[in-house]
Design an enzyme around this catalytic site. Structure first.
Site, mmCIF file in Angstrom:
data_model
loop_
_atom_site.group_PDB
_atom_site.id
_atom_site.type_symbol
_atom_site.label_atom_id
_atom_site.label_comp_id
_atom_site.label_asym_id
_atom_site.label_seq_id
_atom_site.Cartn_x
_atom_site.Cartn_y
_atom_site.Cartn_z
ATOM 1 C CD GLU A 50 -2.074 2.570 -3.581
ATOM 2 O OE1 GLU A 50 -3.112 3.184 -3.864
ATOM 3 O OE2 GLU A 50 -1.598 2.584 -2.433
ATOM 4 C CG ASP B 115 -1.829 1.162 1.299
ATOM 5 O OD1 ASP B 115 -2.749 1.200 0.470
ATOM 6 O OD2 ASP B 115 -1.627 2.064 2.143
HETATM 7 C C1 GLC Z 1 -3.929 3.433 -0.506
HETATM 8 C C2 GLC Z 1 -5.206 2.641 -0.369
HETATM 9 C C3 GLC Z 1 -6.268 3.551 0.135
HETATM 10 C C4 GLC Z 1 -5.866 4.064 1.494
HETATM 11 C C5 GLC Z 1 -4.496 4.732 1.440
HETATM 12 C C6 GLC Z 1 -3.933 4.903 2.820
HETATM 13 O O1 GLC Z 1 -4.013 4.407 -1.481
HETATM 14 O O2 GLC Z 1 -5.531 2.032 -1.576
HETATM 15 O O3 GLC Z 1 -7.530 2.915 0.220
HETATM 16 O O4 GLC Z 1 -6.807 4.986 1.959
HETATM 17 O O5 GLC Z 1 -3.564 3.962 0.725
HETATM 18 O O6 GLC Z 1 -3.566 3.665 3.355
#
Ligand code: GLC
Length: 564
Positions: A279, A225
């Site tokens: 991500e 993440d």
């Molecule tokens: C990422 C997740 C999102 C979350 C953020 C903070 O972007 O996909 O849902 O709010 O990180 O963890």
């Protein structure tokens, strides 16, 4: 992976038989947002019992792996991205024993499992943060986070000017153990999500241990993440928006790569392949590729593609740039249209501006759902024919749209609350799935449920339940099933290269392997495509089995078998 053996033998584990398979290179990965997938115990919130009951549906859909949004113990201040214990399942979702059973059951159905690891921040209820607060300024426990004295005469101003992604300051002031106003702590997201200090070896060691905890339980990969954010400039300099400092003080810093090299070593210490999936929310493919070097992550989400408008030239440019950036690092590209953070693509594609900006904002916008649905179906055939792996977000196989009329009082997303409702936030793509029946809860919760689904479902979803679409020729569910079946049978549709073919304006036509062609018409008129062949699948008006006339209907895509 595509032809992984299926077995009913409860001891067989067909996904862990081939140590050499880099399965992420062409996997289709289905994202399970547990809270909204299926509710097994009738409390209105999805849970692991609900997922386990639906595993046969997912295997039958034809996906290769499931990615679970965080299922850990959490106060759910940001829907589980505020993790209180990375080694425990939240009691609302179930137990660790259930997660272990789920992993085994999924494997026996040929489905791999990916869990979401959140390294940038924990929950303010994580034991480390509670200890840090109790210990007071100067204590070692505070060094696991970013505590700093405030600026101003009495420390009443935040330590720097960084803003939270969700709006407002990225700092919150604490009280000292004696009740007097104390230091501030950094949170790039909500105040319940304190940022961890990755300069501290204890943080690094603990996360490597968390990876092993889940890999030891058979998990096949992790989704990382907010992967660009854990490393910070320890001097915490002000951010100058007019002239951004380089390197950026909290995004994409060189030091962040050390973290993932260490994680890769953990993944590689297992005899069978475990994937690291980032991500990496960057809009430049070359920057993204820097995370995909041979000793770092295996793949990363392609936000450039997700953000792109429904426009042939723009999409061709993004696809070409993506493939060009991935080739030198020999990493597979990924293709994703929706997830739990963005407006569902049925709605996006039904809007005048069909792109999704990197700022993640969602507002009330006029939406033509019929047009959006047509385009979304075509986009699915496009994504599933591109080289690499693809991600599906739960419910897109039913053609679900963004729900934008959720009453304010029921909205849960901190993005909505921290912007005082200026940004609608992400609840609209997180509405519980419709499984069956003609009215809410549409089989999401069992008969006799004690609570309504945690977000209300639109009445019109009666037409989009899995039951209503099951076995119905031309339904979106059957389109996905057929596409995934063909993709599995045709390895040329997965990893590999792509050859663009000349085609009329407003269309995309490309060849995969020797004899497969995907043609997409992004215009509002039908278009002649000069590619002879046999029609394998169509998202639009053509009837399967009716043959290929060379005429592609408006806003549709086909897969053809052709010859050179
Ligand atoms: C990422 C997740 C999102 C979350 C953020 C903070 O972007 O996909 O849902 O709010 O990180 O963890």
């Amino acid at each position: 992976m595509s032809d992984a053996p299926r077995s009913d033998d409860e001891h067989a584990d067909p996904v862990h038989t081939d140590a050499a398979t880099a399965w992420w290179r062409n996997a289709v990965i289905y994202q399970v947002y547990v809270r909204s997938f299926a509710d097994g115990n009738g409390d209105g919130v999805g849970d692991l019992a609900g997922v386990r009951a639906k595993l046969p549906y997912l295997a039958d859909l034809g996906v290769d792996a499931l990615w679970f949004n965080p299922w850990y113990a959490s106060p759910l201040a940001d829907a589980g991205y505020d993790v209180a214990d990375y080694r425990a399942i939240d009691p609302r979702f179930g137990t660790l024993a259930e997660a272990e059973a789920l992993i085994g059951e999924a494997h026996r159905l040929g489905l791999r499992i990916i869990v979401d690891i959140v390294p940038n921040h924990s929950s303010d209820q994580h034991e480390w943060f509670l200890e840090a607060l109790a210990a007071g300024p100067g204590a070692e426990a505070r060094e696991l986070f970013w505590f700093r004295p405030g600026r101003g005469e009495n420390g009443e101003l935040p330590p720097n000017n960084w803003k939270s992604v969700f709006g407002g300051d990225a700092w919150t002031r604490t009280d000292n153990p004696d009740g007097t106003p104390g230091e501030w702590y950094l949170h790039l997201f909500a105040s319940e999500q304190p940022d961890l200090n990755w300069e501290n070896p204890k943080v690094r060691e603990d996360f490597e241990d968390v990876l092993r905890f889940w890999f030891d339980r058979g998990v096949d990969g992790v989704r990382i993440d907010s992967a660009t954010m854990p490393a910070k400039d320890a001097g915490l300099p002000d951010f100058d928006e007019a002239a951004p400092p380089f390197p950026h003080p909290f995004v994409d810093r060189d030091e962040v790569h050390d973290i993932y090299r260490a994680w890769r070593a953990v993944a590689d210490s297992y005899p069978d392949p475990r994937a690291l999936i980032g991500e990496v929310w960057l809009d430049q493919p070359e920057r993204l590729a820097a995370y995909l070097r041979p000793d770092e992550m295996h793949t990363a989400f392609n936000f450039d593609y997700l953000n792109c408008a429904w426009d042939a030239d723009d999409l061709r440019r993004v696809i070409t740039a993506t493939l060009a950036a991935h080739a030198p690092v020999d990493a597979p590209a990924t293709w994703v249209l929706s997830n739990h953070d963005v407006t569902r693509h049925v709605s996006r594609y039904g809007r005048e501006d069909s792109s999704f900006g990197n700022n993640g904002r969602q507002y009330h916008v006029a939406t033509d759902l019929d047009l959006g649905t047509q385009r979304a179906r075509a986009a699915t055939l496009l994504s599933l024919a591109l080289p690499g792996s693809a991600y599906l977000y739960q419910g897109e196989e039913l053609g679900l749209w963004e729900v934008d009329d959720i009453p304010d009082a029921l909205r849960d997303d901190p993005y909505f609350h921290r912007t005082d409702g200026e940004v609608l936030g992400r609840d609209g793509c997180r509405v519980p799935l419709p499984w069956s029946g003609s009215e809410a809860p549409f089989g999401f919760s069992p008969d006799g449920a004690t609570a309504a689904p945690w977000l209300p479902q639109p009445a019109a979803w009666a037409a989009l339940t899995a039951e209503a679409e099951d076995g119905v020729a031309g339904s979106t569910l059957e389109l996905y099933r057929t596409a995934l079946r063909i993709r599995r049978a045709q390895p040329a549709l997965g990893d590999g290269t792509l050859e663009w073919l000349d085609s009329p304006a407003g269309t995309l036509v490309f060849r995969r392997g020797e004899d497969l062609v995907c043609a997409v018409n992004l215009t509002g008129q039908s278009v002649s495509i000069a590619v002879p062949g046999e029609l394998l699948l169509s998202s639009g008006g053509e009837v399967d089995g009716a043959g290929w006339s060379g005429e592609l209907t408006a806003e549709s895509a086909v897969w053809l078998r052709t010859s050179r």
